[in-house]
Motif scaffolding. Structure first.
Motif, PDB file in Angstrom:
ATOM      1  N   LEU B 206      -4.447  -0.440 -13.153  1.00  0.00           N
ATOM      2  CA  LEU B 206      -5.183   0.646 -12.515  1.00  0.00           C
ATOM      3  C   LEU B 206      -4.976   0.687 -11.000  1.00  0.00           C
ATOM      4  N   ASP B 207      -4.697  -0.458 -10.393  1.00  0.00           N
ATOM      5  CA  ASP B 207      -4.608  -0.565  -8.930  1.00  0.00           C
ATOM      6  C   ASP B 207      -3.475   0.282  -8.349  1.00  0.00           C
ATOM      7  N   GLN B 208      -3.756   1.014  -7.310  1.00  0.00           N
ATOM      8  CA  GLN B 208      -2.702   1.634  -6.506  1.00  0.00           C
ATOM      9  C   GLN B 208      -3.107   1.589  -5.033  1.00  0.00           C
ATOM     10  N   ILE B 209      -2.127   1.401  -4.172  1.00  0.00           N
ATOM     11  CA  ILE B 209      -2.347   1.427  -2.731  1.00  0.00           C
ATOM     12  C   ILE B 209      -2.208   2.868  -2.263  1.00  0.00           C
ATOM     13  N   GLY B 210      -3.008   3.267  -1.287  1.00  0.00           N
ATOM     14  CA  GLY B 210      -2.883   4.624  -0.768  1.00  0.00           C
ATOM     15  C   GLY B 210      -3.432   4.728   0.642  1.00  0.00           C
ATOM     16  N   PRO B 211      -3.249   5.903   1.264  1.00  0.00           N
ATOM     17  CA  PRO B 211      -3.618   6.108   2.662  1.00  0.00           C
ATOM     18  C   PRO B 211      -5.015   6.711   2.878  1.00  0.00           C
ATOM     19  N   PHE B 212      -5.561   6.428   4.054  1.00  0.00           N
ATOM     20  CA  PHE B 212      -6.717   7.144   4.622  1.00  0.00           C
ATOM     21  C   PHE B 212      -6.256   7.802   5.918  1.00  0.00           C
ATOM     22  N   SER B 213      -6.752   8.990   6.176  1.00  0.00           N
ATOM     23  CA  SER B 213      -6.475   9.629   7.463  1.00  0.00           C
ATOM     24  C   SER B 213      -7.503  10.735   7.679  1.00  0.00           C
ATOM     25  N   LYS B 214      -7.502  11.278   8.892  1.00  0.00           N
ATOM     26  CA  LYS B 214      -8.386  12.421   9.129  1.00  0.00           C
ATOM     27  C   LYS B 214      -7.734  13.715   8.670  1.00  0.00           C
TER      28      LYS B 214
END
Lengths: 475, 474, 100
Positions: B206-214
């Motif tokens: 289930l794990d995935q890495i992803g981004p945060f941004s404004k």
């Protein structure tokens, strides 16, 4: 030792073999026995947080070769996690194939004509190695342990037989034959003393015609001799227990080679709940036909076939000759025998020379070309070299290479002339009239006596067959 | 606060420098980290060296990549050589990985400057960061409220203007939920798009890495750098990184978007209103909105709370005090392992380990884990059927705006229900993102969720960009 | 109080997972796990007999690497992480039983 009448043992073997890959099953660390402790470890095999396994293609090839050699069905397979806590296991689970192994079914035919079924041959990873401090160096009584993870993640194939084996000797034959097959596939070096093959034996006993009894598993047998002795001991133990009114408890047992007996290692517990589930870090493995065909094409002939091809060269082979063939096949040196046969030479003589002289110096066979071997055997066969001289020449070529004719010449191994042989035999007949009389009357044993005497007088230069021919001519 | 896209452009053009951008980041961290508890570790020296390296390469005329000089915050479940990596757990306190996660290698190669490790719920298990062994992070928009979780620290880093980008991981909503609660864009990519190598596993399938941004564009920028095949991860898609930034302004004209009842039913009034408003905005931009019901999604919470703990129970077995991390001494190895794990894990981690152990154990496997895997099949099939009718799906990200500390800690089930809208797409392996759209109670942000079939990230970004513009952030 | 899981079962699970629970914790976890498992039983409302389980959403098969040796970690670095090491090995207190 045999079981009392009307008792029968039922044995199945689980054989673990390490695969001869360069790197480990799921990482690029070296797969090498005998390295300095903890030098072949990386984030993956050390189970560091965040690391992920990637399957070694060569390990799959080897596993398929083993399956093909055992007539297994190669099927789509998956990897599971077997969960249990143990310090030699870096992730506290072992990646192993569970309900969908790469190889299922199959069989192994033994030289005596019996057939042992194969249930499965699956891939899994090996564990690390513990050294125990304090006590006697064994686990029991130790104060602490030290763990080396070099072996952790080394690829294994576990070959599980059906419960078809009925004697300790058959178990040994099965294990030996399987070892030959594993070596022939190139998957294993078969080095039992290095632990590259290990045997677990499931043993139960029953009265003939009765259902299977409760079985015990003897773990980690590491020689053919231990395997046979341990099974023999364990079956007898169970029979005695049952005849005394006792019951066999399902348990894992340890074989003590020095004491020659098995003892309880651990009793199967409810806690043996491995919570198998598919390893989500690995994907399904389903080698397509092209991949399988490529592997099959690279597969060398198996020992049974090679043995058959050598035996076919022998006329009415004796048991001793068959044993010698076994040695030839085991060492993979049958090309020498075939080369002699191709040169219309005596295959029986070739088998004997390979099983004795070559086997004695197997590390140097690279020095001996098949041409040199054929030349030496033919010289012996034609009587140009005595047996002793032929052995000396082979020893010389093995040790340092060279041309057998030149070596024979330089050693002064000239052919004993027919005249010299004739006069030597004549003088011996004169000197031993009683023996000669008995030989003439049909006591063939005395031929050996005369051969020995001729050898003594000629310092081994005579050829035994030529002596017999001379004796018979004068009979 | 400059966007990452702007920072990279300025650094490349010489209008700014990596060093200057980093110092600005470090000064905000110095100002607010104590209050917000965002960073567990700030790698000041390493970041300064990395920034100096970027500046030197630019001075040298090198092409420094799309993230040139952009400071970035890293969730503390990603391995970085020599940098303390804890997963917000006592059991890993003090551990410094000897290797880099693939995403770390990639962002550094793209010119980014990792500044430190952010707080999370222990081993990414939670929805508020209240499960961190090192105290919760606070929501920069209202420090009496949670930032969401598990990637709460990474969300707070961006929301508090410490960095313009951060990395999170999403197992059941751990990027999208904090993004929604902190007013950010947060993306859970297609399973396999981003390498998991070096991501400390919670639930591997289930794990995935992803981004945060404004901004939507910044997330697209970062995801392009993160994505692409990695031979170190067997579950990495065998393809190059997709083109995303180029499609951000593609719009939604002609797209069919399904408004899924099960993905906002039961949410707070303000959230439902926001979702409906988002649908209207997308329709306005040329999309065709289709009302859909996918009843199978109602079972996904149950399936998730068996599958994720089952995998976690095995993934977290290795924390046994033998090779690294915490050891609590005892006379024998079993007692040592028990003492270590008992002292090292927090209550939520223990709860999930036990739940997962039970779900996999003899006699219960079929009733729980096996049944959950079948529900997973139904979920995948149900999404696939929906994507035969529509291009994307729309729903809420969370049932409410950011909640107060302690509001849900007493009842695990109440906390789990926070993930009810985000979990389904993790089970399916499909991508989804959260984008801020309107505000709710006390002016707190609301996130709406866009979901798509595998590899539809470009379309998701384009739709999110439409909402971003409609919400007044052109 | 749910009957989905008993106190004894929770105790057994804790042992399997190498966790020690106090009596109070045992009570709390029995209740909490019970509620979660109770909720999970809503899956039983469906007839799933013919559904094939999916363990993984990833459809790619046969992912392999070539058999090439890559550098291992430096031993000193690795052993420096260990809570206890001796003779270049990881040291652990005595092991009570054989591996299963």
């Amino acid at each position: 030792m045999t079981l009392p009448d009307d008792w029968e043992m039922v044995v199945g073997l689980e054989v673990h073999t390490e695969l001869l890959t360069k790197s480990k099953l799921f990482c690029g660390c070296q797969n090498h026995f005998g390295s300095e402790p903890n030098t072949n470890i990386c984030p993956v095999c050390l189970g560091l947080p965040g690391s992920l396994p990637v399957l070694n293609r060569e390990a799959v090839d080897f596993a398929m070769r083993i399956g093909m050699a055992l007539h297994s069905t190669i099927a789509p397979s998956t990897f599971h996690r077997k969960n249990y806590f143990y310090p030699d296991q870096s992730k506290d689970y072992q990646i192993s194939q569970y309900d969908l192994p790469i190889n299922s079914g199959g069989y192994l035919d033994l030289p005596d004509g019996s057939r042992v079924s194969i249930e499965r041959a699956h891939m899994e990873e090996d564990t690390g190695k513990s050294t125990h401090l304090g006590g006697s160096g064994r686990l029991a009584g130790a104060d602490s342990s030290l763990v080396d993870y070099n072996r952790c993640g080394v690829p294994l194939v576990e070959i599980v037989s059906g419960p078809d084996i009925r004697s300790s000797a058959q178990a040994r034959t099965y294990a030996a034959e399987l070892r030959g097959i594993l070596i022939a596939t190139g998957a294993s070096d078969g080095r039992l003393e290095e632990g590259s093959m290990r045997f677990d034996a499931n043993v139960s006993v029953r009265r003939s015609g009765q259902p299977f009894g409760t079985r015990c598993e003897i773990k980690n047998l590491n020689s053919l001799r231990s395997l046979q002795r341990a099974i023999e001991y364990e079956a007898l133990r169970q029979v005695e227990l049952l005849e005394g009114g006792g019951v066999v408890r399902q348990e894992t047992r340890h074989w003590d080679e020095n004491l020659g007996e098995t003892s309880t290692l651990r009793v199967k517990e409810d806690a043996d709940d491995y919570r198998y589930f598919r390893d989500p870090d690995l994907v399904d493995l389903a080698p397509d036909q092209a991949w399988q065909d490529r592997v099959r094409a690279a597969l060398s002939p198996m020992p049974a076939q090679r043995r058959g091809e050598v035996v076919a060269l022998l006329r009415e082979p004796s048991d001793a000759q068959l044993d010698a063939v076994e040695v030839v096949i085991d060492l993979g040196l049958e090309k020498y025998v075939h080369a002699v046969a191709d040169a219309s030479g005596d295959a029986g003589l070739a088998v004997a020379r390979v099983a004795n002289e070559l086997a004695a110096d197997v590390d140097h066979v690279a020095n001996l070309s098949t041409e040199s071997f054929v030349a030496t055997v033919l010289m012996e066969q034609r009587g140009e070299l005595s047996a002793t001289q032929a052995k000396t020449v082979l020893g010389e070529v093995l040790a340092s290479g060279g041309d057998p004719h030149a070596i024979a010449a330089s050693k002064g191994f000239e052919q004993l002339s027919a005249d010299t042989l004739g006069s030597t035999v004549a003088s011996l007949i004169d000197a031993h009239p009683d023996e000669w009389q008995r030989y003439r009357e049909g006591d063939e044993k005395l031929a050996q006596f005369f051969i020995g005497q001729v050898m003594k007088l000629t310092r081994g230069q005579a050829n035994g067959k030529a002596v017999i021919a001379e004796l018979q001519a004068r009979r | 606060m400059k966007s990452a896209t702007q920072i990279a452009a300025d650094v490349r053009s010489g209008a700014s420098s990596a060093a200057a951008e980093l110092e600005r980041t470090l000064s905000v961290i110095a100002e607010r980290n104590e209050e917000l508890n965002v960073f567990l570790h700030v790698d000041i020296d390493g970041a300064r060296a990395a920034a100096a390296d970027v500046d030197a390469r630019i001075a040298n005329g090198d092409n420094v990549g799309p993230l040139a000089g952009v400071p970035i915050a890293i969730k503390d479940n990603l391995c970085q050589v020599g940098i303390p990596t804890t997963c917000s757990s006592k059991i890993l306190e003090g551990w410094r990985p000897p290797y880099n996660a693939t995403v770390i290698e990639r962002i550094v190669a793209a010119g980014a400057v990792p500044v430190g490790k952010t707080n999370l719920d222990e081993f990414a298990m939670g929805s508020s960061t209240e499960n961190s062994a090192f105290g919760p992070s606070r929501n920069p928009l209202d420090p009496t409220r949670v930032p969401g979780g598990s990637s709460g620290g990474s969300a707070a880093a961006v929301a508090s203007n410490m960095t313009s980008l951060s990395l999170g991981s999403d197992t059941g909503g751990s990027i999208r939920q904090p993004a929604a609660l902190c007013g950010l864009v947060g993306v859970k990519p297609t399973y396999g798009l981003v390498s998991r190598y070096g991501l400390i596993a919670f639930a591997s399938s289930l794990d995935q890495i992803g981004p945060f941004s404004k901004t939507v564009a910044d997330s697209a920028l970062l995801l392009e750098v993160l994505a692409g095949h990695d031979p170190k991860d067997s579950t990495s898609l065998p393809e190059a990184s997709p083109s995303l930034v180029a499609h951000v302004n593609d719009g939604v004209a002609g797209q069919r978007i399904g408004l899924v009842r099960e993905l906002f039913d039961g949410a707070d009034e303000s959230v439902v209103t926001a979702v409906r408003a988002a649908a209207a905005a997308l329709r306005e931009a040329g999309a065709k909105i289709v009302d859909l019901s996918i009843p199978e999604l109602e079972l996904t919470l149950s399936a998730y709370y068996l599958i994720a703990p089952a995998e976690a129970s095995s993934n977290l077995a290795r924390y046994d005090g033998v090779r690294y991390g915490l050891r609590v001494k005892a006379d024998d190895v079993t007692a040592m392992m028990e003492a270590t794990r008992t002292a090292g894990f927090g209550a939520e981690v223990k709860r999930r380990i036990m739940l997962g152990t039970y779900a996999l154990s003899a006699g219960y496997y079929d009733a729980y884990y096996g049944q959950a895997l079948k529900v997973r099949t139904l979920t995948i099939n149900a999404f696939a059927r929906a994507y035969e009718q529509v291009d994307l799906l729309l729903g809420a990200t969370t049932p409410s705006v950011a909640f107060k500390f302690g509001a849900k800690t007493a009842d695990p089930m109440a906390m789990y229900l926070n993930d009810v809208f985000t979990i389904p797409t993790n089970l399916a392996g499909d991508p989804a993102l959260s984008v801020p759209f309107t505000t709710g109670e006390e002016g707190l942000p609301i996130g709406v969720q866009l979901l798509g079939p595998g590899r539809s990230e470009a379309r998701l970004f384009a739709a999110a960009r439409v909402l971003e513009i409609a919400d007044g952030r052109p | 109080m749910s009957d989905a899981i008993s106190r004894d079962e929770v105790a057994k699970v804790a042992r399997l997972a190498r966790l020690i629970l106090s009596d109070t914790e045992l009570d709390i976890y029995t209740e909490q796990l019970g509620l979660i498992l109770e909720h999970a039983r809503d899956m039983n409302s469906l007839d799933l007999a013919d559904v094939i389980p999916t363990a993984h959403p990833f459809g790619v098969t046969n992912v392999v690497r070539e058999d090439v040796v890559t550098p291992s970690l430096d031993r000193d670095t690795v052993l420096a992480m260990a809570p206890d090491a001796q003779d270049h090995r990881f040291a652990v207190p005595r092991i009570l039983g054989e591996a299963p």
